[in-house]
Design an enzyme around this catalytic site. Structure first.
Site, mmCIF file in Angstrom:
data_model
loop_
_atom_site.group_PDB
_atom_site.id
_atom_site.type_symbol
_atom_site.label_atom_id
_atom_site.label_comp_id
_atom_site.label_asym_id
_atom_site.label_seq_id
_atom_site.Cartn_x
_atom_site.Cartn_y
_atom_site.Cartn_z
ATOM 1 N N THR A 82 2.966 -1.608 8.806
ATOM 2 C CA THR A 82 3.427 -2.510 9.865
ATOM 3 C C THR A 82 3.734 -3.926 9.381
ATOM 4 O OG1 THR A 82 1.155 -3.172 10.296
ATOM 5 C CG2 THR A 82 2.018 -1.315 11.591
ATOM 6 N N ASP A 101 0.857 -1.188 0.000
ATOM 7 C CA ASP A 101 0.000 0.000 0.000
ATOM 8 C C ASP A 101 0.897 1.243 0.000
ATOM 9 O OD1 ASP A 101 0.906 0.234 2.613
ATOM 10 O OD2 ASP A 101 -1.080 0.232 3.541
ATOM 11 N N HIS A 133 7.127 -30.490 11.404
ATOM 12 C CA HIS A 133 6.332 -29.317 11.016
ATOM 13 C C HIS A 133 5.275 -29.639 9.965
ATOM 14 C CE1 HIS A 133 9.179 -27.046 13.332
ATOM 15 N NE2 HIS A 133 10.175 -27.517 12.604
ATOM 16 N N CYS A 175 3.338 -3.171 4.013
ATOM 17 C CA CYS A 175 2.450 -2.055 4.393
ATOM 18 C C CYS A 175 3.165 -1.305 5.516
ATOM 19 C CB CYS A 175 1.054 -2.544 4.779
ATOM 20 S SG CYS A 175 0.940 -3.541 6.277
ATOM 21 N N HIS A 230 9.907 -23.446 9.541
ATOM 22 C CA HIS A 230 8.916 -24.104 10.401
ATOM 23 C C HIS A 230 7.492 -23.993 9.867
ATOM 24 C CE1 HIS A 230 11.485 -24.109 14.357
ATOM 25 N NE2 HIS A 230 12.142 -24.577 13.309
#
Ligand code: RB5
Length: 152
Positions: free
Chosen positions: A68, A9, A134, A66, A99
């Site tokens: 964060t 963004d 995993h 973005c 993982h």
């Protein structure tokens, strides 16, 4: 070399552009899904564009940026088959792949410096899924349905 779909963004466009240039210098084939300037846009639109490239097998890996790295990951994870991870450094990036078999890496331009972001991206691409213990856990992630299954 991998095919990588990238999107951001307005709050992530500078870092996205820098990471796209870095990936192209390394020889990766990058599809830039935008955005291309700092006009305000909504991160879910770019998350979905990147996520669909991955699930439609037009890219092996997605890169989302973005402010964060959180909202764009939440949105990308709504597309079945996507495992998007918000990472902040080399360790979180490497473990997201080893993982969790993440196929979309998400970074926050407002939280992660450009050098750390490049190092994290390189670590993500350089790592591979460890498998083993995993496998069943990641399969359980992919098997979670939008509506709770009837319990036997
Ligand atoms: C945009 O202002 C910002 O909210 C967005 O880039 C992101 O950080 C959301 O998770």
């Amino acid at each position: 070399m991998e095919r990588i779909a990238a999107g951001a963004d307005h709050a992530g466009v500078h870092l996205k552009n820098m990471l796209v240039a870095h990936l192209r210098e390394l020889g990766h084939e990058v599809t830039d899904c935008g955005t291309h300037n700092t006009d305000r846009v909504d991160y879910p639109d770019y998350a979905e564009a990147v996520a669909r490239k991955v699930t439609e097998a037009e890219a092996e890996v997605g890169l989302c940026v973005c402010g964060t790295g959180i909202g764009i990951a939440m949105a990308a994870n709504k597309v079945p088959g996507v495992r998007a991870a918000t990472v902040h450094d080399v360790t979180s990036a490497r473990l997201a792949r080893e993982h969790n078999n993440a196929n979309v890496i998400c970074i926050g331009e407002r939280l992660v410096g450009s050098t750390a972001a490049i190092e994290a991206l390189d670590a993500f691409l350089g790592a591979s899924f460890e498998g083993g213990r995993h496998v069943a856990r990641v399969a359980k992630i992919d098997a979670i349905l939008p509506i709770r299954k009837e319990q036997p």
